[in-house]
Write a protein that holds these residues in place. Structure first.
Motif, PDB file in Angstrom:
ATOM      1  N   UNK A  38       0.836  -1.205   0.000  1.00 13.01           N
ATOM      2  CA  UNK A  38       0.000   0.000   0.000  1.00 13.01           C
ATOM      3  C   UNK A  38       0.873   1.258   0.000  1.00 13.01           C
ATOM      4  N   UNK A  39       1.893   1.291   0.842  1.00 10.71           N
ATOM      5  CA  UNK A  39       2.773   2.460   0.888  1.00 10.71           C
ATOM      6  C   UNK A  39       3.570   2.591  -0.408  1.00 10.71           C
ATOM      7  N   UNK A  40       3.981   1.485  -0.962  1.00 12.76           N
ATOM      8  CA  UNK A  40       4.713   1.519  -2.233  1.00 12.76           C
ATOM      9  C   UNK A  40       3.842   2.149  -3.315  1.00 12.76           C
ATOM     10  N   UNK A  41       2.573   1.762  -3.398  1.00  6.85           N
ATOM     11  CA  UNK A  41       1.654   2.351  -4.392  1.00  6.85           C
ATOM     12  C   UNK A  41       1.471   3.837  -4.148  1.00  6.85           C
ATOM     13  N   UNK A  42       1.302   4.239  -2.889  1.00  7.87           N
ATOM     14  CA  UNK A  42       1.121   5.654  -2.562  1.00  7.87           C
ATOM     15  C   UNK A  42       2.363   6.453  -2.937  1.00  7.87           C
ATOM     16  N   UNK A  43       3.520   5.880  -2.671  1.00  8.36           N
ATOM     17  CA  UNK A  43       4.768   6.564  -3.002  1.00  8.36           C
ATOM     18  C   UNK A  43       4.907   6.735  -4.510  1.00  8.36           C
ATOM     19  N   UNK A  44       4.608   5.703  -5.269  1.00  9.52           N
ATOM     20  CA  UNK A  44       4.688   5.804  -6.727  1.00  9.52           C
ATOM     21  C   UNK A  44       3.751   6.905  -7.224  1.00  9.52           C
ATOM     22  N   UNK A  45       2.553   7.006  -6.673  1.00  5.30           N
ATOM     23  CA  UNK A  45       1.626   8.070  -7.050  1.00  5.30           C
ATOM     24  C   UNK A  45       2.219   9.440  -6.757  1.00  5.30           C
ATOM     25  N   UNK A  46       2.851   9.587  -5.603  1.00  6.12           N
ATOM     26  CA  UNK A  46       3.445  10.862  -5.224  1.00  6.12           C
ATOM     27  C   UNK A  46       4.619  11.216  -6.130  1.00  6.12           C
ATOM     28  N   UNK A  47       5.448  10.234  -6.446  1.00  5.71           N
ATOM     29  CA  UNK A  47       6.591  10.470  -7.331  1.00  5.71           C
ATOM     30  C   UNK A  47       6.105  10.921  -8.700  1.00  5.71           C
ATOM     31  N   UNK A  48       5.099  10.290  -9.215  1.00  7.56           N
ATOM     32  CA  UNK A  48       4.589  10.610 -10.555  1.00  7.56           C
ATOM     33  C   UNK A  48       3.987  12.008 -10.634  1.00  7.56           C
TER      34      UNK A  48
END
Length: 56
Positions: A38-48
């Motif tokens: 879940x945190x990995x997905x949230x981080x990818x969204x933030x990076x993008x």
């Protein structure tokens, strides 16, 4: 570092204000092997959302 990554991803603390520094911090967190899915997905969204940061 993982506690800071978790807090930044969850919004408890802010990423650095300067975009290049924020990108660097996000990419360091992306390399943490213990991030939950879940945190990995949230981080990818933030990076993008950060212009010019690229993919983690």
């Amino acid at each position: 570092m993982i506690a800071r990554s978790d807090a930044a991803i969850d919004g408890s603390i802010a990423w650095p204000a300067e975009p290049k520094a924020a990108c660097g911090a996000m990419l360091m967190c992306a390399n943490e092997p213990v991030l939950s899915a879940k945190r990995q997905r949230r981080l990818v969204e933030q990076v993008r959302r950060l212009p010019g940061c690229g993919e983690p």
